[in-house]
Design a protein around this motif. Sequence first.
Motif, PDB file in Angstrom:
ATOM      1  N   VAL B  66      -1.878  16.026 -44.711  1.00 26.80           N
ATOM      2  CA  VAL B  66      -2.297  16.810 -43.561  1.00 26.80           C
ATOM      3  C   VAL B  66      -3.087  18.014 -43.843  1.00 26.80           C
ATOM      4  O   VAL B  66      -3.072  18.450 -44.848  1.00 26.80           O
ATOM      5  N   TYR B  67      -3.711  18.605 -42.797  1.00 25.13           N
ATOM      6  CA  TYR B  67      -4.233  20.193 -43.192  1.00 25.13           C
ATOM      7  C   TYR B  67      -3.909  21.093 -42.147  1.00 25.13           C
ATOM      8  O   TYR B  67      -4.225  20.650 -41.046  1.00 25.13           O
ATOM      9  N   LEU B  68      -3.128  22.201 -42.262  1.00 24.26           N
ATOM     10  CA  LEU B  68      -2.710  23.187 -41.288  1.00 24.26           C
ATOM     11  C   LEU B  68      -3.369  24.347 -41.495  1.00 24.26           C
ATOM     12  O   LEU B  68      -4.101  24.653 -42.612  1.00 24.26           O
ATOM     13  N   PRO B  69      -3.615  25.130 -40.577  1.00 28.18           N
ATOM     14  CA  PRO B  69      -4.646  26.351 -40.276  1.00 28.18           C
ATOM     15  C   PRO B  69      -4.149  27.455 -41.620  1.00 28.18           C
ATOM     16  O   PRO B  69      -2.907  27.537 -41.915  1.00 28.18           O
ATOM     17  N   LEU B  70      -5.063  28.172 -41.825  1.00 29.75           N
ATOM     18  CA  LEU B  70      -5.024  29.156 -43.047  1.00 29.75           C
ATOM     19  C   LEU B  70      -4.295  30.481 -42.272  1.00 29.75           C
ATOM     20  O   LEU B  70      -3.802  31.069 -42.982  1.00 29.75           O
ATOM     21  N   LEU B  71      -4.716  30.410 -40.967  1.00 29.22           N
ATOM     22  CA  LEU B  71      -4.305  31.925 -40.331  1.00 29.22           C
ATOM     23  C   LEU B  71      -2.754  31.559 -39.466  1.00 29.22           C
ATOM     24  O   LEU B  71      -3.121  30.575 -38.664  1.00 29.22           O
ATOM     25  N   LEU B 115       4.252  27.167 -40.081  1.00 29.47           N
ATOM     26  CA  LEU B 115       3.140  26.452 -39.487  1.00 29.47           C
ATOM     27  C   LEU B 115       3.619  24.873 -39.640  1.00 29.47           C
ATOM     28  O   LEU B 115       3.459  24.357 -38.459  1.00 29.47           O
ATOM     29  N   LEU B 119       4.236  21.838 -36.352  1.00 30.69           N
ATOM     30  CA  LEU B 119       4.013  20.139 -36.355  1.00 30.69           C
ATOM     31  C   LEU B 119       5.124  19.317 -36.284  1.00 30.69           C
ATOM     32  O   LEU B 119       5.164  18.195 -35.683  1.00 30.69           O
TER      33      LEU B 119
END
Lengths: 478, 478
Positions: B66-71, B115, B119
């Motif tokens: 998956v890909y989660l936000p940088l910020l 983060l 999810l």
Amino acid sequence: MKLIKKITPIEENFSQWFIDVITNGNLIEYGPLKGTVIFKPNSYGIWEQIQYNLNKIIKKEGVRNVYLPLLMPKSLIQKEKEHVDGFAPELATVTKVGDKKLNEEIYIRPTSEVLFAQLFKSEINSYNDLPKLFNQWANVVRWEKTTNPFLRTSEFLWQEGHTSHSTEEEAVNFSEKMIQVYKNFYKDYLALDVVIGKKTEREKFAGAITTWTIEAMMKDGKSLQAATSHYLGQNFSKMFNISFKNENNQLINVYQTSWGLSTRSIGAIIMAHGDNRGIVIPPKIAPIQVDLIEVLANKDKNVITMANQLKKELEENGIRVRVDKSDKTIGFKAAQSEIEGVPIRIEIGPRDIENQQVLIVRRDTIYKALVNIDKVVIEVKKLLESIHNDLFEKSRKLIKENIIYCNSYGKFKELIKEQKFVVVPIIEDSKELENKIKEETTATARCIPTELDLCLKEDKCIMTGKLVNHFVLFAKAY
Amino acid sequence: MKLIKKITPIEENFSQWFIDVITNGNLIEYGPLKGTVIFKPNSYGIWEQIQYNLNKIIKKEGVRNVYLPLLMPKSLIQKEKEHVDGFAPELATVTKVGDKKLNEEIYIRPTSEVLFAQLFKSEINSYNDLPKLFNQWANVVRWEKTTNPFLRTSEFLWQEGHTSHSTEEEAVNFSEKMIQVYKNFYKDYLALDVVIGKKTEREKFAGAITTWTIEAMMKDGKSLQAATSHYLGQNFSKMFNISFKNENNQLINVYQTSWGLSTRSIGAIIMAHGDNRGIVIPPKIAPIQVDLIEVLANKDKNVITMANQLKKELEENGIRVRVDKSDKTIGFKAAQSEIEGVPIRIEIGPRDIENQQVLIVRRDTIYKALVNIDKVVIEVKKLLESIHNDLFEKSRKLIKENIIYCNSYGKFKELIKEQKFVVVPIIEDSKELENKIKEETTATARCIPTELDLCLKEDKCIMTGKLVNHFVLFAKAY
């Protein structure tokens, strides 16, 4: 167990339909900050397929992957004035580390031209070092006011290619080659037809001489900029002193290009191929190509054995398969498979074992067929091919039927209201006219199309009445 | 044309040697900000191979990317106190966008536990949803005071796995399984032997119950933490209310793990396998496995034909080949291939055409052999295998010969000065003693080794003299 919510019909409310399918299709979860999203396995899986396939193609062009820093000092980007002006309002700015204030403000990259400038500077000395063809897969941040998952998010993922060449001609050609690479990639992998062309002065990339674009048509008729390729000339190489010694020992600034394709492409897939059952993922970039669903009324061991056998055979043939082993109902699993856009669903029940057959369902048409167990692999391969071709054909037809040539502003306004792609004659230096058109119709100049056959040789500009041989495609856009 | 600078001998000055090889081996360029680097094609190529191979392994464990936000907003990370305290001084903080001050400060992720919490919260409802096994490939920022390319950079690349389980036992087992996965990965792909163990209280991850680590030995005897796996218990799931209904309809907080391997691993390869000619890349993760060098005194067409033919044959056998077509000298090309650590170099000259043979050179031993043209593919395959095995054997031997058991603090100080790995008996709650040891010797507790056979059953603590059955590995570390 999560229930699938009802999807708003696409004809009723397109934007609500979009939100419904992306939140139910295992695609996104909203992030903790406005405009950020979590890419869940289904959308990140699409991105991995895009990366894998596009990487192979661009590496064949001699491009090598690198990775440059996320952060840059303010002073660096300020060297190219037009470039920084284009991005300034969207720049996320780091001013502190822990409790300590920094001496110089730092920006999170919105794109990496100025960072690549540094790499080129240190890598290039003589003509022998050219061309230098680099690419990176990275996240960038552009803090935009209006955001929309996939289409416009504060952070997005992309590849950004950056190249340096010894002559203008070579760089121009390379920028044009890359937009063709993107066009073919959309056709061959995303099953999408696009309109290719140059951006007008108003729309081009901040810092570019020419911006090439491919524009895709969504199911609501709006345009989505699907990828761009820029010829940068010597704009950056002069500002950053990137030069080489030619055969005559003269010092010359390099000619550059940059080009990118982002996670917007996932938005394009959803909005161009989706329907009232959910999204439809083109087979070549589907993270899961076949859902195997066991009909297990009586926990029939033969069904499980057959499903495992089939999974093995399909995987040996390079097909990506999922078996959902949970105790959810068939109906739920079938609906979940459809909303997630898995190209093919195979249902195996106890009666199928007796008859040595399985039920195969195409996601795009919901066409169902009983197939003999020995023919499943061949049939699946054929179907994946057909689904791809049919999706592309539909996309081609959608554009063909909704792109219209028009030379009257009155008619133009009507067509834009109907969400058509409208090609018009217009004077070349049309910045102010484009502003007026945008204000009055919300349409923007998508591109100066270079491969369309519906333009006349010359015609009267729809705004000034002057005879021109310059044509621009306008549309509402994402 | 860039000249290769002289490399400082490894025995003379290890850190200067490191800087010399990484700046000349097509590995890094320094970034515009302190502590940032540009990963050039050779180092990013290694990272791509690591990604590709490790991805296959973790996906087999059922993990999905998956890909989660940088910020993340400040408020989010502050929920887990111990965790935020651990990272606070290193957090890059965004306070402005364009000219606008933000209402709440935003952090660039130093890691993504908080983060992922979001999810998991939205994905988990019942026991039917567990386990949830996620991973992401991402960049993180930790603004450390002392930086060193690959080993400690403000921004680095890694994979971070995050999992949620229904029972403590399952989560504990999974965290232990992943450290074994990493250990095997280092052995099978990076040709490195490691020491496996648990971190002491002082050294464990901020927010973890148990931190597992693998420690690799560099050629100067220092230790490098090569990967970690954390059992997080319910620390995060309680703070973020991540819970599920079990079979009896009781609401229970999930048990979690996280585990990561970063671009430090490239530093490990360089410092463990490199020599006075440059770096030595283990064949399985070498972006280029074979350098084909044409000896073109008279621009002999037959040489080019033979090189092309050989390239094709090797590539058909899945071997990654490069042909340098530039007009640089043989000597230069050979030296460049060596400094870049390409496992095998093949030289083809006009005389070789006559004799139907080529010169094959192993990078690790510089062993040279003439090989009949028909046997090249077989020989290259055999050599790649041998190089891998020999590199691992050397690494195993290095640790074996430099890891020493010791139960006197006086002797301990000597051994640390000699940059050995030193295993000592020490009381279990040794935080303060570790501080003292670090102050007096600069060595830190690397781990409580779990698979070493050199510990006694019980012995006297080197600091307190108490009889203990608790042993810790100390070493100077990167």
